[in-house]
Design a protein around this motif. Structure first.
Motif, mmCIF file in Angstrom:
data_model
loop_
_atom_site.group_PDB
_atom_site.id
_atom_site.type_symbol
_atom_site.label_atom_id
_atom_site.label_comp_id
_atom_site.label_asym_id
_atom_site.label_seq_id
_atom_site.Cartn_x
_atom_site.Cartn_y
_atom_site.Cartn_z
ATOM 1 N N ALA A 32 1.021 -1.197 -0.071
ATOM 2 C CA ALA A 32 -0.010 -0.144 0.167
ATOM 3 C C ALA A 32 0.751 1.342 -0.024
ATOM 4 O O ALA A 32 0.587 2.306 -0.722
ATOM 5 N N ARG A 33 1.935 1.233 0.706
ATOM 6 C CA ARG A 33 2.741 2.551 0.953
ATOM 7 C C ARG A 33 3.510 2.624 -0.561
ATOM 8 O O ARG A 33 3.802 3.715 -0.856
ATOM 9 N N THR A 34 3.908 1.773 -1.006
ATOM 10 C CA THR A 34 4.719 1.440 -2.130
ATOM 11 C C THR A 34 3.560 2.157 -3.352
ATOM 12 O O THR A 34 4.258 2.853 -4.239
ATOM 13 N N LEU A 35 2.748 1.768 -3.427
ATOM 14 C CA LEU A 35 1.692 2.028 -4.592
ATOM 15 C C LEU A 35 1.385 3.571 -4.357
ATOM 16 O O LEU A 35 1.253 4.492 -5.348
ATOM 17 N N ALA A 36 1.203 4.009 -3.080
ATOM 18 C CA ALA A 36 0.654 5.347 -2.844
ATOM 19 C C ALA A 36 1.847 6.500 -3.166
ATOM 20 O O ALA A 36 1.729 7.288 -3.695
ATOM 21 N N SER A 37 2.932 5.827 -2.770
ATOM 22 C CA SER A 37 4.137 6.567 -3.215
ATOM 23 C C SER A 37 4.424 6.972 -4.933
ATOM 24 O O SER A 37 4.986 7.946 -5.231
ATOM 25 N N ALA A 75 0.986 9.481 6.615
ATOM 26 C CA ALA A 75 1.815 10.312 5.933
ATOM 27 C C ALA A 75 2.194 9.958 4.538
ATOM 28 O O ALA A 75 2.791 10.738 3.638
ATOM 29 N N ALA A 76 2.267 8.747 4.255
ATOM 30 C CA ALA A 76 2.491 8.080 3.165
ATOM 31 C C ALA A 76 1.409 8.221 2.019
ATOM 32 O O ALA A 76 1.524 8.039 0.764
ATOM 33 N N GLY A 77 0.494 8.632 2.508
ATOM 34 C CA GLY A 77 -0.845 8.935 1.491
ATOM 35 C C GLY A 77 -2.033 7.642 1.488
ATOM 36 O O GLY A 77 -2.758 7.527 0.572
ATOM 37 N N VAL A 78 -1.753 6.454 2.383
ATOM 38 C CA VAL A 78 -2.618 5.539 2.495
ATOM 39 C C VAL A 78 -3.714 5.694 3.407
ATOM 40 O O VAL A 78 -3.700 6.278 4.344
ATOM 41 N N THR A 79 -5.094 5.581 3.022
ATOM 42 C CA THR A 79 -6.194 5.788 3.796
ATOM 43 C C THR A 79 -6.344 4.419 4.471
ATOM 44 O O THR A 79 -6.755 3.415 3.796
ATOM 45 N N HIS A 80 -6.324 4.385 5.861
ATOM 46 C CA HIS A 80 -6.470 3.376 6.671
ATOM 47 C C HIS A 80 -7.953 3.325 7.433
ATOM 48 O O HIS A 80 -8.233 4.401 7.925
ATOM 49 N N LEU A 81 -8.372 2.228 7.206
ATOM 50 C CA LEU A 81 -9.625 2.239 8.169
ATOM 51 C C LEU A 81 -9.732 0.675 9.012
ATOM 52 O O LEU A 81 -9.575 -0.451 8.213
ATOM 53 N N VAL A 82 -10.146 0.880 10.103
ATOM 54 C CA VAL A 82 -10.059 -0.302 10.938
ATOM 55 C C VAL A 82 -11.314 -0.397 11.326
ATOM 56 O O VAL A 82 -11.899 0.280 12.716
ATOM 57 N N GLY A 182 8.917 -9.451 1.203
ATOM 58 C CA GLY A 182 10.033 -8.563 0.793
ATOM 59 C C GLY A 182 10.559 -7.887 2.280
ATOM 60 O O GLY A 182 10.228 -8.324 3.208
ATOM 61 N N VAL A 183 11.334 -6.782 1.768
ATOM 62 C CA VAL A 183 11.811 -6.135 3.068
ATOM 63 C C VAL A 183 11.996 -4.498 2.650
ATOM 64 O O VAL A 183 12.318 -4.088 1.488
ATOM 65 N N ASP A 184 11.934 -3.747 3.459
ATOM 66 C CA ASP A 184 12.219 -2.511 3.435
ATOM 67 C C ASP A 184 13.628 -2.118 3.718
ATOM 68 O O ASP A 184 14.226 -1.921 4.853
ATOM 69 N N ALA A 185 14.559 -2.691 2.443
ATOM 70 C CA ALA A 185 16.094 -2.792 2.861
ATOM 71 C C ALA A 185 16.566 -1.543 3.493
ATOM 72 O O ALA A 185 17.553 -1.604 4.301
ATOM 73 N N ALA A 186 16.332 -0.196 3.013
ATOM 74 C CA ALA A 186 16.802 0.925 3.587
ATOM 75 C C ALA A 186 16.635 1.197 4.896
ATOM 76 O O ALA A 186 17.536 1.638 5.627
ATOM 77 N N ARG A 187 15.752 0.850 5.464
ATOM 78 C CA ARG A 187 15.223 1.335 6.769
ATOM 79 C C ARG A 187 15.975 0.355 7.743
ATOM 80 O O ARG A 187 16.715 0.700 8.797
ATOM 81 N N PHE A 188 16.335 -0.999 7.469
ATOM 82 C CA PHE A 188 17.116 -1.936 8.017
ATOM 83 C C PHE A 188 18.818 -1.924 7.812
ATOM 84 O O PHE A 188 19.273 -2.882 8.349
ATOM 85 N N ALA A 340 17.956 -7.236 -2.779
ATOM 86 C CA ALA A 340 17.416 -7.805 -3.988
ATOM 87 C C ALA A 340 15.625 -8.125 -3.551
ATOM 88 O O ALA A 340 15.033 -8.434 -4.871
ATOM 89 N N GLN A 341 15.342 -8.113 -2.535
ATOM 90 C CA GLN A 341 14.003 -8.583 -2.131
ATOM 91 C C GLN A 341 13.235 -7.326 -1.650
ATOM 92 O O GLN A 341 12.394 -7.429 -0.728
ATOM 93 N N SER A 342 13.551 -6.389 -2.232
ATOM 94 C CA SER A 342 12.727 -4.886 -1.720
ATOM 95 C C SER A 342 11.574 -4.688 -1.966
ATOM 96 O O SER A 342 10.859 -5.654 -3.058
ATOM 97 N N TRP A 343 10.712 -4.069 -1.181
ATOM 98 C CA TRP A 343 9.129 -4.054 -1.603
ATOM 99 C C TRP A 343 8.981 -3.248 -3.007
ATOM 100 O O TRP A 343 7.877 -3.381 -3.475
ATOM 101 N N VAL A 344 10.003 -2.517 -3.310
ATOM 102 C CA VAL A 344 9.839 -1.738 -4.813
ATOM 103 C C VAL A 344 9.810 -2.862 -5.558
ATOM 104 O O VAL A 344 8.976 -2.908 -6.654
ATOM 105 N N ALA A 345 10.760 -3.866 -5.629
ATOM 106 C CA ALA A 345 10.937 -4.795 -6.534
ATOM 107 C C ALA A 345 9.686 -5.728 -6.548
ATOM 108 O O ALA A 345 9.111 -6.154 -7.450
ATOM 109 N N LYS A 346 9.188 -5.933 -5.315
ATOM 110 C CA LYS A 346 7.938 -6.800 -5.159
ATOM 111 C C LYS A 346 6.744 -6.284 -5.748
ATOM 112 O O LYS A 346 5.922 -6.789 -6.499
ATOM 113 N N THR A 347 6.596 -4.892 -5.612
ATOM 114 C CA THR A 347 5.567 -4.084 -6.195
ATOM 115 C C THR A 347 5.606 -4.047 -7.526
ATOM 116 O O THR A 347 4.589 -4.252 -8.483
ATOM 117 N N ASP A 348 6.888 -4.186 -8.312
ATOM 118 C CA ASP A 348 7.150 -3.962 -9.717
ATOM 119 C C ASP A 348 6.660 -5.364 -10.315
ATOM 120 O O ASP A 348 5.825 -5.344 -11.172
#
Length: 357
Positions: A32-37, A75-82, A182-188, A340-348
């Motif tokens: 969701a975050r990657t698509l919103a970006s 902040a990423a632009g995703v609308t969450h609803l619980v 995948g993984v948010d590689a930059a964060r970790f 190589a397993q980033s969420w950006v690559a997974k989203t692609d």
């Protein structure tokens, strides 16, 4: 290499098992975050919190207090609803389309991705021309299994998070792919290149799929190694001085915790549901420069070069841990594999698959 579609979906709905306001992040949050970006209008609706569960103490009050009541755009632009309901799903009159309308959210999307069988109802199919089932687990239980069959009967495609989860759906009369978490590689990314202390860490749920007895045994056999088990804790206290149980750790604090250790632990129990897991922690550990020790499953296998050491039962667990502790630190080869397993690559990959539908 995946070929990105010329016209990616502009409006996407995720129907997910987990909300994004606790200590854990799951795949739907990252997609969701990657698509919103990338400019998509993304709504993320997760499993309702019922009054029945609140009264029975099945919902942590502290965690619930952090969950917005109503639609919340992050902040990423995703609308969450619980949603809040009287009865837990699938009981009661809850309907996804009705809940979206109640909060003034769109009633038409380009694609709906559902990973929570309990969120299925007849209104979901009419929300988008493309419906994708994204199973993240094995569902042998009657209710979720029944709902899963209904979703598959209505869906256009399946995106499974592991080959074992995909195999359990056979025979499957739909287009399908396996897209592991995948993984948010930059964060970790590793903080500094210096050697790590003799410390091991586990981060995650402490439920029936977690083998606490194995961690206790490791801690007893390695008194010179510090073990940290971070997660919502309500079990037995630490039996040794070198075992720390800090409770749930905020997601933003995980990188510092992981990079303070040398080895990441995935001590899976013999629960048969572990066979299909694609644990996100595997790549988060690797991205943070940790070697990894895990119980072997059809999904998790040893890879010495990448610093992944598995064991089969208790017999090989100690040897696997010793090898991980002796692996070069920080584990830069593992970090490269995780990148190589980033969420950006997974989203692609996900978008390329959706384009074929």
């Amino acid at each position: 290499m995946s070929t990105l579609p010329a016209h990616p979906p502009r409006r996407v709905l995720f129907l997910s098992h987990s909300h994004a306001f606790g200590a854990f992040r799951v795949g739907s949050h990252h997609y969701a975050r990657t698509l919103a970006s990338r400019g998509a209008d993304v709504v993320h609706l997760s499993t309702p919190v019922s009054l029945a569960h609140r009264l029975l103490g099945r919902v942590d009050r502290t965690e619930l207090s952090a969950v917005p009541d109503g639609a919340h755009r992050d902040a990423a632009g995703v609308t969450h609803l619980v949603p809040r309901t009287l009865l837990p799903r699938p009981y009661g009159g809850f309907r996804v389309a009705r809940e979206l309308a109640r909060h003034g959210l769109p009633d038409r999307f380009d694609v709906v991705l559902i990973d929570q069988p309990l969120l299925w109802d007849e209104s979901v199919r009419a929300l988008a021309p493309t419906l994708v089932y994204r199973p993240t687990d094995l569902y042998p239980g009657r209710i979720k299994s029944t709902l899963q069959h209904r979703i598959i009967a209505a869906a256009d495609a399946v995106v499974a998070t592991s080959s074992e989860v995909r195999r359990a759906l056979d025979p499957l009369p739909l287009p399908s792919i396996v897209l592991e978490n995948g993984v948010d590689a930059a964060r970790f990314a590793p903080l500094g290149a210096g050697p790590r202390p003799s410390a091991c860490v586990y981060v995650g749920a402490l439920d029936a799929r977690f083998d606490r007895s194995q961690v206790d045994e490791w801690a007893r056999d390695h008194p010179d190694v510090r073990f940290t088990v971070a997660g919502p804790h309500s079990g037995a206290p630490a039996a040794t001085n070198n075992l720390e149980l800090p409770g749930a750790v905020p997601y933003d604090a995980l990188p510092a915790l992981l990079t303070s250790a040398r080895v990441g632990l995935l001590p899976l129990s013999d629960d048969p549901l572990n066979a299909g897991r694609s644990p996100m922690k595997l790549y988060e550990y690797l991205a943070a420069g940790l070697a990894v020790v895990a119980r072997e499953t059809p999904v998790l296998r040893s890879d010495d070069d990448a610093g992944i050491f598995t064991y089969d039962g208790t017999a090989g667990a100690d040897e696997a841990l010793r090898r991980a502790l002796a692996h070069p630190t920080p584990n830069l080869a593992g970090a490269r594999r995780a990148a190589a397993q980033s969420w950006v690559a997974k989203t692609d990959e996900l978008l390329a698959f959706l384009a074929t539908l």
